[in-house]
Design an enzyme around this catalytic site. Structure first.
Site, mmCIF file in Angstrom:
data_model
loop_
_atom_site.group_PDB
_atom_site.id
_atom_site.type_symbol
_atom_site.label_atom_id
_atom_site.label_comp_id
_atom_site.label_asym_id
_atom_site.label_seq_id
_atom_site.Cartn_x
_atom_site.Cartn_y
_atom_site.Cartn_z
ATOM 1 N N GLU A 23 37.561 33.155 41.218
ATOM 2 C CA GLU A 23 38.810 33.827 41.601
ATOM 3 C C GLU A 23 38.907 33.948 43.121
ATOM 4 O O GLU A 23 37.948 33.693 43.848
ATOM 5 C CB GLU A 23 38.871 35.242 40.994
ATOM 6 C CG GLU A 23 39.515 35.325 39.623
ATOM 7 C CD GLU A 23 41.033 35.235 39.678
ATOM 8 O OE1 GLU A 23 41.582 34.956 40.766
ATOM 9 O OE2 GLU A 23 41.673 35.443 38.629
ATOM 10 N N ARG A 112 37.650 48.593 37.212
ATOM 11 C CA ARG A 112 37.211 47.889 38.415
ATOM 12 C C ARG A 112 38.447 47.375 39.132
ATOM 13 O O ARG A 112 39.537 47.312 38.563
ATOM 14 C CB ARG A 112 36.295 46.711 38.070
ATOM 15 C CG ARG A 112 36.979 45.618 37.240
ATOM 16 C CD ARG A 112 36.187 44.318 37.238
ATOM 17 N NE ARG A 112 36.722 43.348 36.309
ATOM 18 C CZ ARG A 112 37.695 42.481 36.589
ATOM 19 N NH1 ARG A 112 38.280 42.499 37.780
ATOM 20 N NH2 ARG A 112 38.098 41.601 35.683
ATOM 21 N N ASN A 114 40.743 44.378 40.889
ATOM 22 C CA ASN A 114 41.041 42.996 40.524
ATOM 23 C C ASN A 114 41.630 42.288 41.743
ATOM 24 O O ASN A 114 41.105 42.441 42.842
ATOM 25 C CB ASN A 114 41.950 42.923 39.304
ATOM 26 C CG ASN A 114 41.880 41.575 38.611
ATOM 27 O OD1 ASN A 114 40.794 41.012 38.492
ATOM 28 N ND2 ASN A 114 42.991 41.045 38.155
ATOM 29 N N ASN A 163 47.589 41.472 38.633
ATOM 30 C CA ASN A 163 47.022 40.308 39.293
ATOM 31 C C ASN A 163 47.568 40.144 40.710
ATOM 32 O O ASN A 163 47.716 41.121 41.434
ATOM 33 C CB ASN A 163 47.229 39.056 38.431
ATOM 34 C CG ASN A 163 45.911 38.347 38.179
ATOM 35 O OD1 ASN A 163 45.237 37.950 39.117
ATOM 36 N ND2 ASN A 163 45.537 38.220 36.925
ATOM 37 N N ASP A 215 48.266 34.005 36.267
ATOM 38 C CA ASP A 215 47.108 34.670 36.878
ATOM 39 C C ASP A 215 47.373 34.866 38.375
ATOM 40 O O ASP A 215 48.177 35.689 38.763
ATOM 41 C CB ASP A 215 45.843 33.850 36.593
ATOM 42 C CG ASP A 215 44.563 34.642 36.760
ATOM 43 O OD1 ASP A 215 44.487 35.462 37.692
ATOM 44 O OD2 ASP A 215 43.611 34.439 35.981
#
Length: 305
Positions: A23, A112, A114, A163, A215
């Site tokens: 990522e 968490r 991102n 995202n 995404d």
């Protein structure tokens, strides 16, 4: 401009580290490198754009999810990172990092950070979501705006997989992808430092139809959005009006994010646990790809520390 639907096809990886969840690709012009994270395996990789064998890796004790450069700081020394509990500054020589702003509140141990990005005013927007090992993903995430000097301000709540964020070339529109809703939102971007009370003219810019989920993305200088789709082996090219005008096809299923290096896109991917051993999608899952798309990106803003 041509109305013809554009297609590109990439058949082989530039670098294949078999990331669990590759990522956050980010180009460093001064060092001619691209850095990217493997969230599942808690790693930060940095690779030369001229030699895939020129690779360095840092390992961490918790997920590192996204990175950015800091105004006035050499990225070879220190960079900004999204870590498990919020925003931190990483010393790349020692591998140590220090939090500058943390997410707080009930259930914070379950979540968490991102994806995220720096806005034109030098603040960092970043989402939170259910962490690995906490069961099914729940709508317990948020989208925050971070600065060094105050607690994170909340822009959106009740998110499951927040995202990428990004801005139009004229900086008048902000985009945000909510992956599991399969939508890219847009709203009028307010550069003022006031509390986030309203996202003006918030609307669905693009609604994805298909089995996959949008995404990560980047915006080019013409205002198009290049959007990775997790689960569909492709990156979409969306016009400034939100119309699908092109796609990049790739030899693995789970495409996660893109980054401009000149007129090339570097593309991160995740492992494909659903594919059988020997299948193309499994062999190429977690690899880094590159392809020339003939247009440049808008570039990154720098975090004001």
């Amino acid at each position: 401009m041509s109305s013809e639907f554009q297609t590109w096809e990439v058949k082989t990886p530039y670098l294949n580290l078999h990331c669990g969840l590759g990522e956050g690709p980010y180009y460093e012009p001064a060092t001619q490198t691209v850095r990217f994270v493997d969230i599942k395996n808690k790693k930060l990789h940095t690779v030369s754009i001229n030699d895939p064998a020129d690779l360095t890796t840092l390992s961490f004790d918790e997920p590192v999810t996204v990175t950015a450069d800091i105004e006035g700081v050499d990225p070879k020394d220190k960079i900004l990172i999204g870590a498990k509990r919020g925003l931190a500054v990483l010393d790349r020589k020692t591998g140590e990092y220090e939090y500058i702003s943390k997410m707080e509140g009930e259930g914070v141990d379950r979540i968490r950070s991102n994806d995220g990005a720096v806005d034109p005013q030098g603040r960092f927007w970043m989402g939170s979501m259910t962490d690995f090992g906490k069961g099914d993903f729940r709508p317990e995430g948020s989208l925050f705006r971070f600065t060094q000097t105050s607690p994170p301000q909340t822009a959106l709540t009740s998110l499951t997989i927040p995202n990428s964020v990004g801005w139009s070339p004229d900086q008048k529109t902000m985009y945000f992808t909510h992956s599991n809703a399969r939508e890219v939102l847009a709203w009028e971007y307010d550069p003022s430092p006031t509390p986030l009370t309203v996202l003006a003219n918030k609307r669905v810019f693009y609604q994805h139809v298909g089995n996959g989920e949008p995404d990560g993305f980047r915006v080019d200088v013409e205002g198009n959005i290049w959007h990775a789709v997790y689960g569909e082996s492709r990156v979409l090219k969306l016009s400034p009006e939100g119309k699908l005008i092109g796609e990049i096809r790739l030899p693995t299923r789970n495409i996660t994010c893109v980054e401009f290096v000149g007129e090339e896109l570097f593309i991160t991917t995740a492992g494909d646990d659903d594919a059988a051993e020997g299948e193309e999608s499994k062999e190429n899952g977690g690899a880094l790809f590159r392809v020339n798309v003939g247009v440049r990106g808008v570039g990154h803003d720098l975090f004001k520390l």
